[in-house]
Design an enzyme around this catalytic site. Structure first.
Site, PDB file in Angstrom:
ATOM      1  N   GLY A  90       0.837  -1.204   0.000  1.00 44.09           N
ATOM      2  CA  GLY A  90       0.000   0.000   0.000  1.00 44.09           C
ATOM      3  C   GLY A  90       0.869   1.250   0.000  1.00 44.09           C
ATOM      4  N   GLY A  92       2.682   3.769   1.372  1.00 48.83           N
ATOM      5  CA  GLY A  92       3.180   4.030   2.725  1.00 48.83           C
ATOM      6  C   GLY A  92       3.764   5.421   2.873  1.00 48.83           C
ATOM      7  N   ARG A  93       4.024   6.046   1.737  1.00 45.79           N
ATOM      8  CA  ARG A  93       4.562   7.417   1.812  1.00 45.79           C
ATOM      9  C   ARG A  93       4.086   8.242   0.623  1.00 45.79           C
ATOM     10  NH1 ARG A  93      10.608   7.584  -0.432  1.00 45.79           N
ATOM     11  NH2 ARG A  93      10.572   5.751  -1.740  1.00 45.79           N
ATOM     12  N   ASP A 125       8.624   6.270   7.880  1.00 43.53           N
ATOM     13  CA  ASP A 125       8.259   7.631   8.305  1.00 43.53           C
ATOM     14  C   ASP A 125       7.373   8.350   7.284  1.00 43.53           C
ATOM     15  OD1 ASP A 125      10.015   8.100   6.261  1.00 43.53           O
ATOM     16  OD2 ASP A 125      11.441   9.291   7.429  1.00 43.53           O
ATOM     17  N   GLY A 126       7.119   7.688   6.158  1.00 38.64           N
ATOM     18  CA  GLY A 126       6.249   8.294   5.154  1.00 38.64           C
ATOM     19  C   GLY A 126       6.902   9.398   4.346  1.00 38.64           C
ATOM     20  N   ARG A 176       3.832  13.299  -8.574  1.00 36.54           N
ATOM     21  CA  ARG A 176       3.921  12.312  -9.644  1.00 36.54           C
ATOM     22  C   ARG A 176       2.619  12.288 -10.429  1.00 36.54           C
ATOM     23  NH1 ARG A 176       6.266   6.461  -8.248  1.00 36.54           N
ATOM     24  NH2 ARG A 176       4.365   6.138  -7.045  1.00 36.54           N
ATOM     25  N   ASP A 252       4.479  -4.936  -7.277  1.00 36.36           N
ATOM     26  CA  ASP A 252       3.842  -3.667  -6.903  1.00 36.36           C
ATOM     27  C   ASP A 252       4.427  -2.507  -7.699  1.00 36.36           C
ATOM     28  OD1 ASP A 252       6.065  -4.509  -5.161  1.00 36.36           O
ATOM     29  OD2 ASP A 252       5.936  -2.460  -4.420  1.00 36.36           O
ATOM     30  N   ASN A 253       5.526  -2.760  -8.404  1.00 35.03           N
ATOM     31  CA  ASN A 253       6.132  -1.717  -9.233  1.00 35.03           C
ATOM     32  C   ASN A 253       5.904  -1.975 -10.714  1.00 35.03           C
ATOM     33  OD1 ASN A 253       7.052  -0.369  -6.976  1.00 35.03           O
ATOM     34  ND2 ASN A 253       9.068  -1.350  -7.009  1.00 35.03           N
ATOM     35  N   ASP A 262       8.145   3.956 -10.410  1.00 31.31           N
ATOM     36  CA  ASP A 262       9.014   3.791  -9.245  1.00 31.31           C
ATOM     37  C   ASP A 262      10.498   3.745  -9.596  1.00 31.31           C
ATOM     38  OD1 ASP A 262       7.638   4.209  -7.044  1.00 31.31           O
ATOM     39  OD2 ASP A 262       7.445   2.147  -6.385  1.00 31.31           O
TER      40      ASP A 262
HETATM   41  P1  AMP Z   1       9.140   1.141  -3.093  1.00 26.18           P
HETATM   42  O1  AMP Z   1      10.413   0.429  -2.824  1.00 26.18           O
HETATM   43  O2  AMP Z   1       9.287   2.641  -3.189  1.00 26.18           O
HETATM   44  O3  AMP Z   1       8.382   0.565  -4.232  1.00 26.18           O
HETATM   45  O4  AMP Z   1       8.252   0.933  -1.789  1.00 26.18           O
HETATM   46  C1  AMP Z   1       7.829  -0.325  -1.350  1.00 26.18           C
HETATM   47  C2  AMP Z   1       6.816  -0.162  -0.237  1.00 26.18           C
HETATM   48  O5  AMP Z   1       7.417   0.462   0.907  1.00 26.18           O
HETATM   49  C3  AMP Z   1       5.626   0.697  -0.592  1.00 26.18           C
HETATM   50  O6  AMP Z   1       4.502   0.175   0.075  1.00 26.18           O
HETATM   51  C4  AMP Z   1       6.005   2.031  -0.030  1.00 26.18           C
HETATM   52  O7  AMP Z   1       4.887   2.855   0.219  1.00 26.18           O
HETATM   53  C5  AMP Z   1       6.715   1.642   1.253  1.00 26.18           C
HETATM   54  N1  AMP Z   1       7.690   2.663   1.705  1.00 26.18           N
HETATM   55  C6  AMP Z   1       8.873   2.984   1.128  1.00 26.18           C
HETATM   56  N2  AMP Z   1       9.483   3.967   1.811  1.00 26.18           N
HETATM   57  C7  AMP Z   1       8.683   4.287   2.845  1.00 26.18           C
HETATM   58  C8  AMP Z   1       8.764   5.233   3.911  1.00 26.18           C
HETATM   59  N3  AMP Z   1       9.796   6.053   4.073  1.00 26.18           N
HETATM   60  N4  AMP Z   1       7.742   5.263   4.801  1.00 26.18           N
HETATM   61  C9  AMP Z   1       6.694   4.451   4.665  1.00 26.18           C
HETATM   62  N5  AMP Z   1       6.555   3.548   3.699  1.00 26.18           N
HETATM   63  C10 AMP Z   1       7.541   3.460   2.787  1.00 26.18           C
HETATM   64 MG    MG Z   2       6.766   0.907  -5.212  1.00 22.18          MG
END
Ligand code: AMP
Ligand code: MG
Length: 487
Positions: A90, A92-93, A125-126, A176, A252-253, A262
């Site tokens: 989901g 997360g940020r 930390d989002g 984005r 998810d990407n 991403d």
């Molecule tokens: P990503 O590697 O950017 O595709 O992220 C994979 C997952 O980790 C996704 O669900 C993101 O929303 C979550 N995520 C990545 N970085 C953060 C962050 N700093 N805080 C919260 N969720 C994160």
């Molecule tokens: Mg992603």
């Protein structure tokens, strides 16, 4: 004073899906938002007013400090296989502000990335750091200019706050723009935790959004599947043709729209090598350059599994239909790739021996550790300097074969070279130049290096004199280039 209208026109259909697919959540305001980069031509395309977006109220929106009229902020729910392991994820940020409809009627997601915690943040930390958000901006805009489907970047705002990673880093929010944020992982989520009706609602939404007309086909969910498979085959072929390594092809990407999404540990390959990996965490080479087409198929198989319940009431029939669709992927991929490679060599017609001609060139490039982009750039310009490959007698033999093959085309030599120019970029975002631009911006607040670079990247097939310097290779280094997920 007259308040300028930025031109946001929201019509939020994702927010009408069953509640399971999202959580309503607003971005967390930041202390001191400041516009760092702004994408004028994209704003124009979207029918947005630059002056209004650059104003205090406009920047407040891009920072997540103000919600524009019509927006319905939410975090999307999705799951995904990360390096092969299934997990709930989901946004997360990130927060989806809503779906903006452009003056020409195109619908795009407006998402703020780095906008604070959401119910899907888990331990995170989002937030996002400035460097990685600028990196996404540069590379996604370069991909767009290369003619590769991708999400785009409207703006980067610094937050006036620092975030804690290995060190303290300046925080940023990226706006984005995507034709949607539906992922293979969104369907996996629906299949795993949703009802069949919810899965169907998601599939109908995807069809309406990306493949209008699909409702009229005999089996609309099979149609959806076939379309996504074709788009991903086309996309990954384009990545291979320019030497792009995504770096983290988790399900998810991978989008349903067929856009690249991403930009984490991604990078362009310099030396031609199928084993090229940049990501520091990809120790097994799962997402290596040469493995991307295979992983694309693996990810699509996960989409197929998720859609099975909609394909046919009879499970056996559903599986047979799904398998047939999935079997198309390698064929389609190879056709797109081969056509693309022909174009890189100036060939418009197909001949039996073309595959061999291409394979032999790639073999020589590998043997002589030739730079991928510059090899094709040299073939396009007819300037053979600066690479061991060009001094090899095998290369001269290959060159002769290629010239003979070119003379069998019905179009003129000039037209063939024109074709090459349209398919072989003079400039790509090379890692050392990306790093240089980021260092100037992040460490010194100097955005001029990045702006100049972006200008060269905006028309990669121009072969303008200003682009020549960007074709120069990094000084030899004994340490391989590594990227980090940079979250
Ligand atoms: P990503 O590697 O950017 O595709 O992220 C994979 C997952 O980790 C996704 O669900 C993101 O929303 C979550 N995520 C990545 N970085 C953060 C962050 N700093 N805080 C919260 N969720 C994160
Ligand atoms: Mg992603």
């Amino acid at each position: 004073m007259i308040k300028l209208d930025a031109g946001w026109t929201f019509d939020n259909r994702y927010a009408r899906l069953p509640e399971r697919f999202f959580s309503r959540v607003s971005p967390t305001p930041v202390r001191a938002p400041k516009l760092a980069v702004f994408n004028r031509s994209l704003a124009e395309e979207l029918g947005l007013n630059e002056e209004a977006l650059r104003s205090e109220a406009g920047v407040a929106v891009l920072a997540g400090n103000r919600i524009p009229d019509g927006a319905e902020p939410l975090a999307q729910a999705y799951a995904g296989h990360q390096f092969g392991y299934f997990t709930m994820l989901g946004d997360g940020r990130a927060v989806l502000l809503g779906e903006h409809v452009t003056p020409s009627g195109k619908r795009v997601d407006i998402q703020l990335k780095g906008s604070g915690r959401t119910p899907y943040s888990r331990g995170g930390d989002g937030r996002a750091a400035l460097g990685p958000m600028l990196r996404e901006y540069i590379v996604s805009e370069a991909m767009h200019a290369l003619g590769i489907p991708t999400t785009r970047s409207l703006a980067v705002v610094t937050t006036g706050e620092t975030i804690r990673r290995e060190t303290e880093l300046p925080g940023a929010v990226l706006t984005r723009v995507a034709s949607s944020h539906l992922r293979v992982g969104t369907f996996q989520y629906a299949a795993q935790w949703g009802t069949k009706e919810e899965l169907r609602a998601l599939a109908d939404y995807a069809l309406e959004r990306h493949f209008p007309g699909g409702e009229e086909t005999e089996n609309r969910y099979l149609f959806l599947l076939e379309q996504v498979i074709a788009r991903q085959a086309a996309l990954i072929a384009k990545w291979q043709l320019v030497g792009f390594v995504h770096g983290v092809m988790n399900t998810d990407n991978m989008t349903i729209s067929g856009e690249t999404i991403d930009y984490g540990p991604c990078a362009f390959m310099d030396t031609y090598d199928l084993k090229t990996v940049f990501s520091s965490i990809d120790t097994e080479g799962r997402y290596a350059y040469g493995n991307q087409p295979y992983i694309g198929g693996w990810n699509l198989a996960r989409l197929v599994e998720s859609l099975l319940p909609l394909l046919n009431e009879d499970e056996k029939k559903a599986v047979a239909l799904a398998q047939e669709a999935l079997d198309q992927y390698p064929t389609l991929y190879h056709r797109y790739w081969l056509d693309g490679m022909r174009a890189k060599l100036g060939l418009a017609e197909a001949q039996e021996g073309d595959g061999g001609l291409i394979a032999d060139l790639l073999g020589l490039m590998e043997e002589y550790r030739a730079d991928y982009t510059n090899t094709f750039r040299a073939l396009t310009l007819g300037e053979y300097t600066g690479m061991a490959l060009f001094d090899a007698s095998e290369f001269r033999e290959w060159h002769e074969r290629w010239q003979t093959r070119l003379s069998q085309e019905s179009v003129s030599r000039e037209e063939a070279y024109e074709r090459m120019r349209r398919h072989n970029p003079a400039v790509i975002p090379r890692n050392h130049r990306v790093e240089e631009a980021l260092a100037a911006a992040v460490d010194d607040g100097d955005y001029s290096v990045m702006e100049r670079f972006l200008k060269a990247l905006a028309d990669p097939y121009a072969y303008s004199p200003e682009q020549a310097e960007y074709a120069e290779l990094p000084p030899p280094s004994d340490r391989p280039y590594r990227t980090f997920c940079g979250t």
